[in-house]
Design an enzyme around this catalytic site. Sequence first.
Site, mmCIF file in Angstrom:
data_model
loop_
_atom_site.group_PDB
_atom_site.id
_atom_site.type_symbol
_atom_site.label_atom_id
_atom_site.label_comp_id
_atom_site.label_asym_id
_atom_site.label_seq_id
_atom_site.Cartn_x
_atom_site.Cartn_y
_atom_site.Cartn_z
ATOM 1 N N CYS A 1 0.860 -1.183 0.000
ATOM 2 C CA CYS A 1 0.000 0.000 0.000
ATOM 3 C C CYS A 1 0.897 1.234 0.000
ATOM 4 O O CYS A 1 1.867 1.289 0.758
ATOM 5 C CB CYS A 1 -0.878 -0.015 1.252
ATOM 6 S SG CYS A 1 -1.937 1.441 1.384
ATOM 7 N N HIS B 1 -9.257 -3.502 -1.940
ATOM 8 C CA HIS B 1 -8.242 -2.747 -1.190
ATOM 9 C C HIS B 1 -8.664 -1.274 -1.068
ATOM 10 O O HIS B 1 -8.603 -0.689 0.012
ATOM 11 C CB HIS B 1 -6.894 -2.888 -1.922
ATOM 12 C CG HIS B 1 -5.754 -2.157 -1.310
ATOM 13 N ND1 HIS B 1 -4.629 -2.791 -0.816
ATOM 14 C CD2 HIS B 1 -5.536 -0.833 -1.107
ATOM 15 C CE1 HIS B 1 -3.791 -1.890 -0.327
ATOM 16 N NE2 HIS B 1 -4.306 -0.687 -0.506
ATOM 17 N N GLU B 2 -9.109 -0.681 -2.193
ATOM 18 C CA GLU B 2 -9.471 0.746 -2.173
ATOM 19 C C GLU B 2 -10.753 0.994 -1.371
ATOM 20 O O GLU B 2 -10.859 1.992 -0.661
ATOM 21 C CB GLU B 2 -9.601 1.292 -3.598
ATOM 22 C CG GLU B 2 -8.353 1.160 -4.471
ATOM 23 C CD GLU B 2 -7.065 1.636 -3.825
ATOM 24 O OE1 GLU B 2 -7.098 2.540 -2.961
ATOM 25 O OE2 GLU B 2 -5.998 1.090 -4.163
ATOM 26 N N HIS C 1 -9.939 1.229 2.184
ATOM 27 C CA HIS C 1 -9.418 2.554 2.545
ATOM 28 C C HIS C 1 -10.543 3.508 2.928
ATOM 29 O O HIS C 1 -10.411 4.310 3.849
ATOM 30 C CB HIS C 1 -8.652 3.175 1.379
ATOM 31 C CG HIS C 1 -7.192 2.817 1.340
ATOM 32 N ND1 HIS C 1 -6.324 3.133 2.353
ATOM 33 C CD2 HIS C 1 -6.449 2.190 0.396
ATOM 34 C CE1 HIS C 1 -5.103 2.702 2.034
ATOM 35 N NE2 HIS C 1 -5.152 2.121 0.858
#
Length: 175
Positions: A94, A136-137, A140
């Site tokens: 990341c 993954h995003e 976030h």
Amino acid sequence: MIDVEKCKMTRWPSPVLLEKSKPIDKIDDSIRALAEKMKDIMVEFKGVGLAGPQAGVGLRIFVASEDGTKENAKVYINPEIVLSGSIVTNEEGCLSLPNIYGNIHRSSKCSIKALDLEGKEISENAEGLRARIFQHECDHLDGTLIADKFSTVAKIGARRKLKQLRENYEQHKDA
Ligand code: NI
């Protein structure tokens, strides 16, 4: 109003990375400028995706480009993700946790609904790397980072680098 000039690569443990981001209620020129800036940051740091908090903005937006190019970078606003397929494990990094890598379990497939920069609804099915980037995003945007999902062993392995990042943050946070 977002001051895009002030947007920059944001690293752990900056608070914006640890919080749940807010939905974007109006897609205007400042959001379009933010998206452009996010693409530039992603390309500069050689990533394949970047979420709002990583540019220092706690809004639900991310950009993704499987090959890391700006031409192929697509923007997703207020994304809703639905996971499917089997669980697959792969190493992830990341940009907000430089030089820290670890195995992360993810769904092999997902579908995503979001808005584009014109406010039009987009819908996509993804698998492989693209499905992993989306998950993954979206993590976030909920304040979840890869280190939160590491195994105990990987967490211990990352401890020293996390300590360095924390020291770095403490030194530079007022700059
Ligand atoms: Ni990330």
